[in-house]
Design a protein around this motif. Structure first.
Motif, short mmCIF file in Angstrom:
data_model
loop_
_atom_site.label_atom_id
_atom_site.label_comp_id
_atom_site.label_asym_id
_atom_site.label_seq_id
_atom_site.Cartn_x
_atom_site.Cartn_y
_atom_site.Cartn_z
N GLY A 1 0.24 -1.73 -0.16
CA GLY A 1 -0.44 0.04 -0.01
C GLY A 1 0.34 1.43 -0.12
O GLY A 1 0.28 2.18 -0.67
N ARG A 2 2.08 1.15 0.76
CA ARG A 2 3.09 2.20 0.58
C ARG A 2 2.98 2.61 -0.69
O ARG A 2 3.84 3.52 -1.15
N VAL A 3 3.81 0.89 -1.48
CA VAL A 3 4.49 1.44 -2.41
C VAL A 3 3.67 2.33 -3.71
O VAL A 3 3.81 3.39 -4.38
N GLU A 4 2.17 2.09 -3.04
CA GLU A 4 1.00 2.69 -4.24
C GLU A 4 1.11 3.79 -4.23
O GLU A 4 0.99 4.61 -4.97
N LEU B 1 11.74 7.71 -3.58
CA LEU B 1 12.40 6.97 -4.69
C LEU B 1 12.91 5.78 -4.01
O LEU B 1 13.11 3.96 -4.01
N LYS B 2 13.64 6.45 -2.51
CA LYS B 2 14.96 5.86 -2.22
C LYS B 2 13.81 5.09 -1.55
O LYS B 2 14.28 3.06 -1.17
N GLU B 3 12.67 5.50 -0.74
CA GLU B 3 11.94 5.00 0.27
C GLU B 3 11.36 3.25 -0.83
O GLU B 3 11.07 2.45 0.21
N CYS B 4 10.79 3.57 -1.89
CA CYS B 4 10.37 2.41 -2.97
C CYS B 4 11.28 1.25 -2.81
O CYS B 4 10.95 0.30 -2.30
N ARG B 5 12.56 2.00 -2.82
CA ARG B 5 13.13 0.85 -3.26
C ARG B 5 13.81 -0.35 -2.57
O ARG B 5 13.65 -1.53 -2.19
N GLU B 6 13.64 0.36 -0.83
CA GLU B 6 13.92 0.25 0.53
C GLU B 6 12.76 -1.29 0.51
O GLU B 6 12.75 -2.19 0.98
N LEU B 7 11.45 -0.70 0.28
CA LEU B 7 10.41 -1.68 0.18
C LEU B 7 10.36 -2.50 -0.43
O LEU B 7 9.49 -3.79 -0.19
N PHE C 1 10.43 11.29 -9.98
CA PHE C 1 10.62 11.43 -8.92
C PHE C 1 12.19 12.61 -8.32
O PHE C 1 12.98 12.80 -7.83
N LYS C 2 11.63 13.85 -9.34
CA LYS C 2 12.44 14.62 -9.85
C LYS C 2 12.46 15.67 -8.26
O LYS C 2 11.84 16.43 -7.88
#
Ligand SMILES: Cc1cc2nc3c(=O)[nH]c(=O)nc-3n(C[C@H](O)[C@H](O)[C@H](O)COP(=O)(O)O)c2cc1C
Length: 502
Positions: free
Chosen positions: A441-444, A460-466, A501-502
């Motif tokens: 849900g967080r990535v969504e 974007l960094k958080e997405c990679r970690e998730l 993600f700029k």
């Protein structure tokens, strides 16, 4: 309960027992709300520009409807009565041959196509002969994981004598896949025969076919086929006049994608809240009602009568490398020639896209293809010379999966696809493990913000970690599959992702 006592009528997902509120609240489609609704599965997402009005209708559905098994006519709505085009492109039609020849819903039609000959032959010999044939054929599961079928059968056969079960996984929730649907609707007796052979080989006397609620026609056809097979003596206390007894029943799901995962599916049949269970123990040791249980996909089981009749060597002569036999594929509506195809393992993805599918409709340009998705790695155009094989596709981060082939053209925005897949993943998560329940849900939501131009590099960094957390610590293939999908996108489509993600 004694080990020989069958505890199968405790409860069930087939509607014969009222589910408790706690269990019923898990499901999306308790009352068949999908009937006549537009679909928002991934094949329909890919084709949404073909009918934006229908897609808008699909997005307004509550509960959501994810895949009706009509991806050859996406964006889809309701049950289409006619068959999609069916083409056998391998030397012999092991899986789709009977459907290509007109199919056989009736017992008499099935018998005239050679059905139940393998049973008659098998019960005259020893169960070990069937087990050995399946083992030596090199057959691997067609439900997604590609596990060697013979090895799984042996694991169940080797359990101490007592009640054992065979379960056909007919949940076919992967958007883009409509193979099992037509195998059940147009060739039901081959699945039934495959299950009886499986029961004979592993020492099970009872089987369940768990069919998703979105396939009401398959459910009713299978139920009458089971009755016909029983009346003719192919099921019941004395299968084909032998000492082997086997009973079969058809159980309907309630619209939950994750119920296709085997431990969730077994809990659903038991009438429990169908959350995924940690393994071990595997279902082969402790499955349905705590008893040793063989779970196989519909297409896997449909291969078995052919193997018994023609032998393991003849089967293994099809295919290549560690992927033997043939595979049914279902091509989505963005192909110039959508439909069901049977191919030998070893053909390239390019062959599937360009030769079988005829390329994309309206001269579209291929942006990528998902085989067996949506929770699987995307194959970008520069990798389409990879052969169709379990190990070969896994090596590029993709997979054979269920065999649904969804092409995306230039109309697909990759960030919107990521938002769509994670929205699906989050909606369908069983909620048992944290990375899947919260992470999907967080990535969504991060992609919601990215699409609105409100996300930066930190997100974007958080997405990679998730994605890493999903990959390393999810309880089942739902979470790890979402991670595989995301990894493939981040690797192959930076030109579309990074600017968001700029
Ligand atoms: C989220 C999820 C959904 C699944 N859905 C299906 C399905 O619809 N049909 C299926 O056969 N296998 C599905 N599987 C795989 C099953 O867990 C299991 O591996 C399979 O039914 C075993 O049969 P096979 O060895 O014949 O492939 C799913 C797995 C996961 C993680």
């Amino acid at each position: 309960m004694s080990p020989t006592q069958a505890p199968h009528d405790t409860a069930g997902a087939n509607g014969s027992h009222e589910l408790s509120d706690d269990v019923a609240s898990f499901y999306h489609l308790r009352h068949g709300e999908f009937q006549g609704r537009a679909c928002q599965g991934t094949a329909c997402f890919a084709a949404r520009h073909l009918n934006p009005g229908r897609w808008a209708e699909a997005m307004g559905n509550d509960p959501r409807v994810y895949c009706l098994g009509e991806c050859f006519a996406s964006p889809a709505k309701g049950q289409i009565a006619q068959l999609p085009p069916v083409r056998v492109c391998s030397r012999e039609g092991i899986v789709l041959g009977r459907i290509a020849a007109g199919g056989a819903r009736s017992l008499s039609g099935a018998l005239s196509q050679g059905r139940y000959r393998a049973i008659a032959q098998a019960v005259a010999g020893a169960p070990a002969l069937v087990l050995d044939a399946v083992d030596k054929s090199g057959l691997r599961g067609r439900g997604g994981a590609g596990f060697p079928t013979g090895r799984k059968w042996r694991a169940v056969a080797q359990q101490p004598p007592g009640v054992k079960y065979v379960v056909a996984n007919a949940d076919e929730g992967d958007a883009g896949a409509y193979i099992d649907r037509y195998l059940m609707e147009d060739d039901p007796h081959t699945l039934i025969e495959g299950m009886i052979l499986a029961g004979f080989a592993v020492g099970a006397t009872r089987g369940f076919i768990y069919v998703r609620a979105e396939y009401p026609l398959a459910i009713s056809i299978l139920r009458s086929a089971v009755e016909d097979a029983r009346a003719a003596g192919w099921l019941g206390p004395s299968v084909a006049g032998s000492k082997f007894a086997f009973e079969l029943e058809v159980t309907a799901g309630h619209g939950s994608y994750v119920c296709g995962e085997e431990t969730s599916l077994l809990r659903s049949i038991e009438g429990k809240r169908p959350e995924v269970m940690a393994r071990p123990p595997y279902p082969t040791e402790s499955g349905l009602f705590g008893r040793p249980t063989l779970v196989n996909n519909v297409e896997t089981l449909v291969n078995v009568p052919w193997i018994v009749l023609h032998g393991a060597e003849a089967y293994a002569a099809f295919g290549f490398s560690r992927s033997r036999g043939t595979k049914a594929l279902s091509l989505n509506s963005l192909f110039a020639r959508p439909g069901l195809y049977e191919v030998e393992f070893g053909v390239t993805v390019r062959h599937i896209v360009e030769e079988l599918g005829g390329g994309l409709r309206d001269g579209g340009t291929l942006k990528g293809v998902l085989i067996g998705g949506p929770i699987i790695g995307m194959i970008p155009p520069h990798l389409i010379d990879t052969p169709l094989g379990f190990d070969e596709l896994a090596a590029i981060g993709a997979g054979v999966g269920h065999g649904g082939v969804v092409a995306f053209d230039q109309n697909t925005s990759i960030p919107e696809l990521v938002q769509h897949v994670f929205s699906f993943g989050s909606y369908e998560s069983c909620g048992k493990c944290t990375p899947c329940r919260s992470g999907s849900g967080r990535v969504e939501r991060i992609f919601d913000r990215a699409l609105d131009g409100r996300a930066g590099p930190a997100e974007l960094k958080e997405c990679r970690e998730l994605v890493t957390a999903l990959k390393l610590s999810s309880l089942c293939g739902h979470g790890t599959g979402l991670a595989r999908f995301a990894e493939s996108i981040l690797k192959h489509y930076p030109a579309e992702i990074d600017p968001c993600f700029k």
